[in-house]
Design a protein around this motif. Structure first.
Motif, PDB file in Angstrom:
ATOM      1  N   CYS A 119      24.047  -0.773 -39.833  1.00  0.00           N
ATOM      2  CA  CYS A 119      24.039   0.578 -40.393  1.00  0.00           C
ATOM      3  C   CYS A 119      23.206   1.494 -39.500  1.00  0.00           C
ATOM      4  CB  CYS A 119      23.462   0.534 -41.811  1.00  0.00           C
ATOM      5  SG  CYS A 119      23.223   2.150 -42.558  1.00  0.00           S
ATOM      6  N   SER A 120      23.709   2.686 -39.252  1.00  0.00           N
ATOM      7  CA  SER A 120      22.949   3.657 -38.467  1.00  0.00           C
ATOM      8  C   SER A 120      23.219   5.056 -38.993  1.00  0.00           C
ATOM      9  CB  SER A 120      23.320   3.575 -36.980  1.00  0.00           C
ATOM     10  OG  SER A 120      24.672   3.940 -36.793  1.00  0.00           O
ATOM     11  N   LYS A 121      22.263   5.937 -38.737  1.00  0.00           N
ATOM     12  CA  LYS A 121      22.364   7.331 -39.130  1.00  0.00           C
ATOM     13  C   LYS A 121      22.781   8.158 -37.919  1.00  0.00           C
ATOM     14  CE  LYS A 121      21.638  10.963 -41.804  1.00  0.00           C
ATOM     15  NZ  LYS A 121      22.335  11.212 -43.058  1.00  0.00           N
ATOM     16  N   GLN A 122      23.939   8.805 -38.009  1.00  0.00           N
ATOM     17  CA  GLN A 122      24.433   9.645 -36.930  1.00  0.00           C
ATOM     18  C   GLN A 122      24.146  11.116 -37.257  1.00  0.00           C
ATOM     19  OE1 GLN A 122      25.976   8.414 -34.198  1.00  0.00           O
ATOM     20  NE2 GLN A 122      26.205   6.282 -34.818  1.00  0.00           N
ATOM     21  N   SER A 123      23.624  11.841 -36.286  1.00  0.00           N
ATOM     22  CA  SER A 123      23.344  13.270 -36.460  1.00  0.00           C
ATOM     23  C   SER A 123      23.832  14.020 -35.227  1.00  0.00           C
ATOM     24  CB  SER A 123      21.843  13.515 -36.652  1.00  0.00           C
ATOM     25  OG  SER A 123      21.351  12.795 -37.764  1.00  0.00           O
ATOM     26  N   ASP A 160      33.674   3.167 -40.937  1.00  0.00           N
ATOM     27  CA  ASP A 160      33.224   3.253 -42.319  1.00  0.00           C
ATOM     28  C   ASP A 160      32.136   4.316 -42.415  1.00  0.00           C
ATOM     29  OD1 ASP A 160      32.596   2.887 -44.924  1.00  0.00           O
ATOM     30  OD2 ASP A 160      31.928   0.804 -44.747  1.00  0.00           O
ATOM     31  N   ILE A 161      32.533   5.540 -42.809  1.00  0.00           N
ATOM     32  CA  ILE A 161      31.630   6.686 -42.843  1.00  0.00           C
ATOM     33  C   ILE A 161      31.213   6.952 -44.295  1.00  0.00           C
ATOM     34  CG2 ILE A 161      31.333   9.128 -42.339  1.00  0.00           C
ATOM     35  CD1 ILE A 161      31.601   7.375 -39.881  1.00  0.00           C
ATOM     36  N   ARG A 162      29.919   7.128 -44.495  1.00  0.00           N
ATOM     37  CA  ARG A 162      29.409   7.442 -45.828  1.00  0.00           C
ATOM     38  C   ARG A 162      28.359   8.541 -45.723  1.00  0.00           C
ATOM     39  NH1 ARG A 162      28.292   1.229 -48.054  1.00  0.00           N
ATOM     40  NH2 ARG A 162      30.258   0.328 -47.266  1.00  0.00           N
ATOM     41  N   SER A 163      28.078   9.181 -46.861  1.00  0.00           N
ATOM     42  CA  SER A 163      27.027  10.208 -46.972  1.00  0.00           C
ATOM     43  C   SER A 163      27.196  11.303 -45.927  1.00  0.00           C
ATOM     44  CB  SER A 163      25.634   9.562 -46.841  1.00  0.00           C
ATOM     45  OG  SER A 163      25.457   8.564 -47.818  1.00  0.00           O
ATOM     46  N   TYR A 164      28.423  11.759 -45.744  1.00  0.00           N
ATOM     47  CA  TYR A 164      28.700  12.813 -44.766  1.00  0.00           C
ATOM     48  C   TYR A 164      28.164  14.145 -45.283  1.00  0.00           C
ATOM     49  CZ  TYR A 164      31.378  15.752 -41.524  1.00  0.00           C
ATOM     50  OH  TYR A 164      31.756  16.660 -40.571  1.00  0.00           O
ATOM     51  N   CYS A 165      27.504  14.888 -44.412  1.00  0.00           N
ATOM     52  CA  CYS A 165      26.953  16.191 -44.785  1.00  0.00           C
ATOM     53  C   CYS A 165      27.145  17.157 -43.625  1.00  0.00           C
ATOM     54  CB  CYS A 165      25.472  16.068 -45.141  1.00  0.00           C
ATOM     55  SG  CYS A 165      24.689  17.631 -45.562  1.00  0.00           S
ATOM     56  N   ALA A 166      27.699  18.339 -43.910  1.00  0.00           N
ATOM     57  CA  ALA A 166      27.907  19.366 -42.890  1.00  0.00           C
ATOM     58  C   ALA A 166      27.208  20.639 -43.336  1.00  0.00           C
ATOM     59  CB  ALA A 166      29.397  19.621 -42.685  1.00  0.00           C
ATOM     60  N   THR A 167      26.322  21.160 -42.478  1.00  0.00           N
ATOM     61  CA  THR A 167      25.520  22.331 -42.825  1.00  0.00           C
ATOM     62  C   THR A 167      25.577  23.349 -41.693  1.00  0.00           C
ATOM     63  OG1 THR A 167      24.029  20.906 -44.074  1.00  0.00           O
ATOM     64  CG2 THR A 167      23.252  23.111 -43.576  1.00  0.00           C
ATOM     65  N   LEU A 168      25.800  24.606 -42.050  1.00  0.00           N
ATOM     66  CA  LEU A 168      25.895  25.683 -41.066  1.00  0.00           C
ATOM     67  C   LEU A 168      24.529  26.310 -40.830  1.00  0.00           C
ATOM     68  CD1 LEU A 168      29.117  27.355 -42.458  1.00  0.00           C
ATOM     69  CD2 LEU A 168      28.943  26.155 -40.272  1.00  0.00           C
ATOM     70  N   VAL A 169      24.201  26.554 -39.559  1.00  0.00           N
ATOM     71  CA  VAL A 169      22.972  27.254 -39.196  1.00  0.00           C
ATOM     72  C   VAL A 169      23.288  28.232 -38.067  1.00  0.00           C
ATOM     73  CG1 VAL A 169      21.368  25.449 -39.889  1.00  0.00           C
ATOM     74  CG2 VAL A 169      22.317  25.411 -37.581  1.00  0.00           C
ATOM     75  N   VAL A 204      23.945  18.280 -29.108  1.00  0.00           N
ATOM     76  CA  VAL A 204      23.075  17.108 -29.073  1.00  0.00           C
ATOM     77  C   VAL A 204      23.574  16.105 -30.094  1.00  0.00           C
ATOM     78  CG1 VAL A 204      21.436  17.966 -30.805  1.00  0.00           C
ATOM     79  CG2 VAL A 204      20.639  16.389 -29.043  1.00  0.00           C
ATOM     80  N   ALA A 205      23.297  14.819 -29.847  1.00  0.00           N
ATOM     81  CA  ALA A 205      23.692  13.755 -30.764  1.00  0.00           C
ATOM     82  C   ALA A 205      22.586  12.712 -30.841  1.00  0.00           C
ATOM     83  CB  ALA A 205      24.996  13.103 -30.302  1.00  0.00           C
ATOM     84  N   PHE A 206      22.379  12.188 -32.036  1.00  0.00           N
ATOM     85  CA  PHE A 206      21.376  11.155 -32.257  1.00  0.00           C
ATOM     86  C   PHE A 206      22.010   9.983 -32.987  1.00  0.00           C
ATOM     87  CE2 PHE A 206      18.894  15.125 -32.315  1.00  0.00           C
ATOM     88  CZ  PHE A 206      18.000  14.858 -31.292  1.00  0.00           C
ATOM     89  N   CYS A 207      21.440   8.811 -32.763  1.00  0.00           N
ATOM     90  CA  CYS A 207      21.850   7.615 -33.490  1.00  0.00           C
ATOM     91  C   CYS A 207      20.600   6.813 -33.803  1.00  0.00           C
ATOM     92  CB  CYS A 207      22.833   6.783 -32.672  1.00  0.00           C
ATOM     93  SG  CYS A 207      23.363   5.268 -33.507  1.00  0.00           S
ATOM     94  N   ASP A 208      20.272   6.681 -35.079  1.00  0.00           N
ATOM     95  CA  ASP A 208      19.062   5.983 -35.504  1.00  0.00           C
ATOM     96  C   ASP A 208      19.420   4.794 -36.373  1.00  0.00           C
ATOM     97  OD1 ASP A 208      17.378   7.803 -34.262  1.00  0.00           O
ATOM     98  OD2 ASP A 208      17.471   9.158 -35.974  1.00  0.00           O
ATOM     99  N   TYR A 225      25.762  11.709 -41.008  1.00  0.00           N
ATOM    100  CA  TYR A 225      26.461  10.729 -41.838  1.00  0.00           C
ATOM    101  C   TYR A 225      25.930   9.344 -41.504  1.00  0.00           C
ATOM    102  CZ  TYR A 225      29.219  10.577 -37.505  1.00  0.00           C
ATOM    103  OH  TYR A 225      29.613  10.506 -36.191  1.00  0.00           O
ATOM    104  N   THR A 226      26.199   8.426 -42.393  1.00  0.00           N
ATOM    105  CA  THR A 226      25.836   7.022 -42.195  1.00  0.00           C
ATOM    106  C   THR A 226      27.084   6.252 -41.795  1.00  0.00           C
ATOM    107  OG1 THR A 226      24.141   7.226 -43.901  1.00  0.00           O
ATOM    108  CG2 THR A 226      24.762   4.997 -43.240  1.00  0.00           C
ATOM    109  N   ILE A 227      26.963   5.437 -40.758  1.00  0.00           N
ATOM    110  CA  ILE A 227      28.110   4.692 -40.255  1.00  0.00           C
ATOM    111  C   ILE A 227      27.818   3.193 -40.301  1.00  0.00           C
ATOM    112  CG2 ILE A 227      27.294   4.939 -37.854  1.00  0.00           C
ATOM    113  CD1 ILE A 227      30.246   5.021 -37.015  1.00  0.00           C
ATOM    114  N   PHE A 228      28.795   2.415 -40.744  1.00  0.00           N
ATOM    115  CA  PHE A 228      28.668   0.959 -40.833  1.00  0.00           C
ATOM    116  C   PHE A 228      29.654   0.320 -39.857  1.00  0.00           C
ATOM    117  CE2 PHE A 228      27.036   2.542 -44.779  1.00  0.00           C
ATOM    118  CZ  PHE A 228      26.025   1.655 -45.144  1.00  0.00           C
TER     119      PHE A 228
END
Length: 363
Positions: A268-272, A239-248, A287-291, A260-263
């Motif tokens: 609920c956690s914030k994946q980056s 269950d993925i919500r608030s997905y955002c993809a940004t180029l740098v 790199v990957a984060f999960c908060d 994105y936010t995953i349920f």
């Protein structure tokens, strides 16, 4: 052959204009050089000199400034219509591309020199870059054609009928180009990110049959003037919500920052995730984060505007409150900005980080 007694007025002007004046510092000495004689003043005001000066000066962080479209600035740019709204669409080599929403005109502007020029109207399509409707707004990619040494714009008309157009700074003309992908299903386009000889856009679209948003990358090759579609890195089938993809742009490589936010099981956690583009349009995870998120920080996730400097070795983070920016490297970015997501179109269209140069808006 030169001697110690050689005087400046004995040097041929061709040597002065090709070897000496282009090496003079823009901020401290160019103004004084203009006062030497009419010949120097005339040459220092030409577009040719601006390009020569840019080639011989490596820009540092001190050359980068924040430009803000406030009321005094707009009164200077549009004296006949001082209340006209404007948007910053793109910038390159010190030139800022503005869109005047009321008159639907584009403007090249150098904030450092204060010189501006209105571009010719596009006869193929009207402009639409209204901040009130960002999802339907047109987007612009700014690049330099190395084969002709010409600054060009890629203009994508995204509201209604999709069209792609190229503007030439040298000839002040527009022409339409073909697209070989289904652009009509694209709902929203990100600002362009220039990497090498390609412009990249993060594109999203809502798929009614699947009831979810889809993201991909559209690449425009500035040499062949062709488009190609690139798949985004995979995401979990949850269950993925608030997905955002940004180029740098980091260290010369194109990166995609995905959040994105995953349920899962009522948790609920914030994946980056930060991904680097490799050869053959593949991705490798850097790199990957999960908060974990609770009700308090769920609604206060950090939003920062990230701008890449032309050196592509560092990023500049805009401070909305102080109208300034700070420099960060890739380690800072991946460890302190894990909640990064794109800010509003209205915010970015009023502020930008640009480099101070003498490049002229005139051909």
């Amino acid at each position: 052959m030169w001697t110690k007694k050689t005087k400046v007025d004995e040097l041929p002007f061709s040597l002065i204009e090709s070897e000496i004046l282009p090496r003079v510092a823009a901020k401290s000495d160019i103004g004084r050089c203009r006062c030497v004689c009419k010949q120097w003043k005339s040459f220092l005001s030409t577009p040719t000199f601006g390009k020569m000066h840019l080639r011989l000066h490596r820009t540092t962080i001190d050359d980068y400034k924040v430009v803000i479209l406030d009321e005094p600035t707009l009164r200077t740019l549009c004296p006949s219509k001082p209340n006209q709204q404007a948007c910053i669409l793109s910038s390159l080599d010190g030139l800022v591309c503005l869109g005047l929403t009321e008159s639907s005109q584009l403007v090249f502007w150098n904030p450092f020199t204060g010189v501006s020029r209105k571009l010719s109207s596009n006869p193929h399509s009207p402009f639409d870059y209204s901040a009130s409707c960002p999802d339907a707004a047109d987007v612009v990619g700014f690049y330099k054609d190395s084969s002709s040494n010409d600054y060009k714009l890629l203009y994508l008309s995204c509201g209604g009928y999709f069209g792609a157009y190229i503007y030439s700074h040298t000839s002040d003309t527009w022409r339409e180009i073909k697209t070989d992908f289904d652009a009509d299903i694209c709902d929203a386009w990100s600002p362009a990110t220039l990497c090498g000889q390609c412009l990249y856009f993060a594109v999203s679209a809502y798929m009614p049959a699947q009831r979810q948003m889809h993201w991909w990358i559209i690449c425009f090759d500035v040499e062949t003037e062709t488009f190609r579609k690139i798949c985004c890195p995979p995401i979990p089938d949850d269950d993925i919500r608030s997905y955002c993809a940004t180029l740098v742009l980091l260290n010369g490589f194109l990166h995609l920052y995905v959040s994105y936010t995953i349920f899962i099981n009522d948790l609920c956690s914030k994946q980056s995730n930060l991904w680097r583009m490799m050869d053959a349009d593949g991705w490798v995870q850097v790199v990957a984060f999960c908060d974990p998120l609770d009700d308090d920080n769920f609604t206060t996730m950090q939003q920062q505007l990230i701008c890449t400097a032309s050196t592509s070795s560092w990023l500049a983070v805009l401070d909305e409150d102080n109208n300034s920016f700070k420099k960060i490297n890739s380690e800072d970015f991946t460890t302190h900005y894990r909640h990064f997501s794109s800010p509003s179109f209205e915010y970015t269209s009023r502020r930008a980080i640009y480099v101070e140069t003498l490049v002229s808006p005139n051909p």
